[in-house]
Design an enzyme around this catalytic site. Structure first.
Site, PDB file in Angstrom:
ATOM      1  CG  HIS A 145      -5.549  -2.060  -1.497  1.00  0.00           C
ATOM      2  ND1 HIS A 145      -4.550  -2.665  -0.765  1.00  0.00           N
ATOM      3  CD2 HIS A 145      -5.291  -0.724  -1.439  1.00  0.00           C
ATOM      4  CE1 HIS A 145      -3.731  -1.735  -0.289  1.00  0.00           C
ATOM      5  NE2 HIS A 145      -4.155  -0.554  -0.690  1.00  0.00           N
ATOM      6  CD  GLU A 146      -6.583   1.689  -4.202  1.00  0.00           C
ATOM      7  OE1 GLU A 146      -6.780   2.667  -3.465  1.00  0.00           O
ATOM      8  OE2 GLU A 146      -5.459   1.159  -4.323  1.00  0.00           O
TER       9      GLU A 146
ATOM     10  CG  HIS B 121      -7.254   2.904   0.914  1.00  0.00           C
ATOM     11  ND1 HIS B 121      -6.508   3.215   2.029  1.00  0.00           N
ATOM     12  CD2 HIS B 121      -6.393   2.327   0.035  1.00  0.00           C
ATOM     13  CE1 HIS B 121      -5.247   2.839   1.833  1.00  0.00           C
ATOM     14  NE2 HIS B 121      -5.157   2.290   0.644  1.00  0.00           N
TER      15      HIS B 121
ATOM     16  CB  CYS C 119      -0.906  -0.010   1.230  1.00  0.00           C
ATOM     17  SG  CYS C 119      -1.994   1.432   1.366  1.00  0.00           S
TER      18      CYS C 119
END
Length: 212
Positions: free
Chosen positions: A173-174, A177, A131
């Site tokens: 993953h995004e 976030h 990351c």
């Protein structure tokens, strides 16, 4: 520039997923040319640890943010970037990421929601993950090797994006976030501690925002 960005229409495939594999190099370069690279926020910055606000205004300010995100992503040599990684409290991420077949995907998703997968589609891949907000650290993390995200494009049009392999990992993953989760939050305490140690011992190759 693709059709969906010049006349407001959305190009979709036969299954209703946005077409994000055409003219990737030209589109990414155009975003980046209009944008300004910004430093990356790192673990510990409050904006990374809470759910971001929904995008409600699909205007010139959002368009400029997206341009800046593509520029920042390129500078940091990333394949995906969420708005809070440059300190902006909004649910939007950009990506310029290959899948496991080497096909490049480039696009923007606002207000993303990961769709639930049927049990038979949840094939886990435990590849390494890193990351930009946890620079120089990597850890193995099991995630489904297929993902579908629904949301809106930069104009507010509804879209669905699908990914396999590495690109599926990027989409998950995004999206994480923007709901206040870093990948290290999904690790065991020991693995998280090791990732933070890697970060402390390493030197990021891009500018970061120091935590006060």
């Amino acid at each position: 520039m693709s059709q969906q960005e010049t006349d407001g229409r959305i190009d979709v495939d036969d299954e209703g997923f946005v077409v994000d594999t055409e003219d990737c190099e030209e589109r990414e370069a155009a975003y980046r040319a209009r944008g300004t690279s910004r430093p990356i926020t790192v673990v510990g910055n409050p904006v990374l640890h809470k759910e971001c606000k929904d995008v409600t205004a699909f205007d010139d300010e959002l368009a400029q943010l997206i341009d800046d995100m593509f520029a920042s992503q390129k500078t940091a040599e990333g394949v995906g970037l969420a708005a809070n990684q440059i300190g902006v409290d909004l649910k939007v991420f950009v990506y310029d990421c290959p899948d496991d077949d080497g096909k490049r995907h480039t696009g923007v998703v606002c207000n993303p929601v990961l769709e639930e997968l049927a049990p038979e589609m949840r094939v886990l891949d435990d590849s390494n993950e890193g990351c930009l907000s946890v620079p120089t650290a990597y850890a193995s993390l099991a995630r489904p090797d297929y993902a579908v995200v629904r949301g809106q494009d930069a104009k507010g049009n509804p879209i669905r994006v699908k990914g396999t392999g590495y690109f599926a990992r990027c989409l998950q993953h995004e999206t994480d976030h923007l709901y206040g989760y870093l990948y290290i939050d999904r690790l065991s305490k020991r693995e998280r501690k090791d990732a933070l140690r890697q970060m402390e011992e390493g030197t990021p190759r891009y500018e970061t925002v120091p935590n006060d």
